[in-house]
Design a protein around this motif. Structure first.
Motif, short mmCIF file in Angstrom:
data_model
loop_
_atom_site.label_atom_id
_atom_site.label_comp_id
_atom_site.label_asym_id
_atom_site.label_seq_id
_atom_site.Cartn_x
_atom_site.Cartn_y
_atom_site.Cartn_z
N ASN A 221 0.84 -1.20 0.00
CA ASN A 221 0.00 0.00 0.00
C ASN A 221 0.87 1.25 0.00
O ASN A 221 1.62 1.48 0.94
CB ASN A 221 -0.92 0.01 1.23
N LEU A 222 0.72 2.04 -1.04
CA LEU A 222 1.51 3.27 -1.14
C LEU A 222 0.64 4.46 -0.74
O LEU A 222 -0.39 4.72 -1.36
CB LEU A 222 2.02 3.47 -2.56
N SER A 223 1.06 5.17 0.28
CA SER A 223 0.35 6.35 0.72
C SER A 223 0.53 7.48 -0.29
O SER A 223 1.41 7.42 -1.16
CB SER A 223 0.87 6.80 2.09
N THR A 224 -0.25 8.51 -0.15
CA THR A 224 -0.12 9.68 -1.01
C THR A 224 1.29 10.27 -0.85
O THR A 224 1.90 10.68 -1.84
CB THR A 224 -1.18 10.74 -0.62
N GLU A 225 1.79 10.28 0.36
CA GLU A 225 3.12 10.82 0.62
C GLU A 225 4.20 10.01 -0.10
O GLU A 225 5.14 10.57 -0.66
CB GLU A 225 3.42 10.86 2.13
N TYR A 226 4.07 8.68 -0.09
CA TYR A 226 5.03 7.83 -0.79
C TYR A 226 5.00 8.10 -2.29
O TYR A 226 6.04 8.17 -2.95
CB TYR A 226 4.75 6.35 -0.53
N LYS A 227 3.80 8.24 -2.84
CA LYS A 227 3.67 8.51 -4.27
C LYS A 227 4.29 9.86 -4.63
O LYS A 227 4.99 9.98 -5.64
CB LYS A 227 2.19 8.47 -4.69
N ASN B 22 24.23 3.12 -6.25
CA ASN B 22 23.47 4.27 -5.79
C ASN B 22 23.90 4.70 -4.41
O ASN B 22 23.85 3.93 -3.46
CB ASN B 22 21.99 3.94 -5.81
N GLN B 23 24.29 5.96 -4.32
CA GLN B 23 24.76 6.52 -3.07
C GLN B 23 23.58 6.82 -2.13
O GLN B 23 23.72 6.76 -0.92
CB GLN B 23 25.53 7.80 -3.37
N HIS B 24 22.44 7.14 -2.72
CA HIS B 24 21.27 7.52 -1.92
C HIS B 24 20.18 6.46 -2.03
O HIS B 24 19.79 6.08 -3.12
CB HIS B 24 20.72 8.86 -2.40
N TRP B 25 19.70 6.02 -0.86
CA TRP B 25 18.64 5.01 -0.79
C TRP B 25 17.47 5.55 0.01
O TRP B 25 17.66 6.26 1.01
CB TRP B 25 19.10 3.77 -0.08
N ILE B 26 16.27 5.17 -0.40
CA ILE B 26 15.08 5.50 0.36
C ILE B 26 14.25 4.23 0.49
O ILE B 26 13.73 3.72 -0.51
CB ILE B 26 14.22 6.59 -0.34
N PRO B 27 14.13 3.68 1.69
CA PRO B 27 13.26 2.52 1.88
C PRO B 27 11.85 2.96 2.24
O PRO B 27 11.65 3.79 3.13
CB PRO B 27 13.92 1.78 3.05
N LEU B 28 10.86 2.42 1.55
CA LEU B 28 9.46 2.70 1.85
C LEU B 28 8.85 1.40 2.34
O LEU B 28 8.80 0.41 1.61
CB LEU B 28 8.71 3.20 0.62
#
Length: 114
Positions: A9-15, A107-113
């Motif tokens: 489930n992807l929240s609006t913020e994640y999108k 990739n130097q930058h990662w974002i886990p959701l």
């Protein structure tokens, strides 16, 4: 930039974060892992819109003066999809753990959701 998605489930913020990351980075990798392999099916309209945005951005960049064409790579961990019986769209690329490690190293930058 690497974004890993482990939630279906992807929240609006994640999108919004995914869209903003694509707009700011010339190369964005989105990898669906664990239960995240269900996210494309549950958020079809969002990913279709994102793919169309990518396509139109690449076309306008090609006509413009920018050197770097933005890219968006949508992938999923194949073992997670197989284990869960998830069916993903054809434009999503199956990858192995080894390929995920290679993407992570690039990739130097990662974002886990999650």
């Amino acid at each position: 930039m690497l974004i890993t998605i482990s939630t279906p489930n992807l929240s609006t913020e994640y999108k919004q974060l995914i869209e903003a990351t694509f707009e700011q980075s010339t190369s964005t990798y989105v990898v669906f892992v664990g239960d995240g392999v269900y996210a494309p099916a549950l958020n079809t309209a969002f990913f279709e819109q994102l793919a169309n945005t990518v396509k139109s951005t690449v076309e306008s960049t090609t006509k413009g003066t920018a050197k770097d064409k933005p890219t968006l790579n949508l992938s999923f961990l194949s073992t997670d999809a197989d284990t869960r019986g998830a069916n993903l769209p054809e434009h999503f690329n199956p990858i192995s753990h080894k390929e995920l490690a290679a993407i992570s190293a690039k990739n130097q930058h990662w974002i886990p959701l999650s």
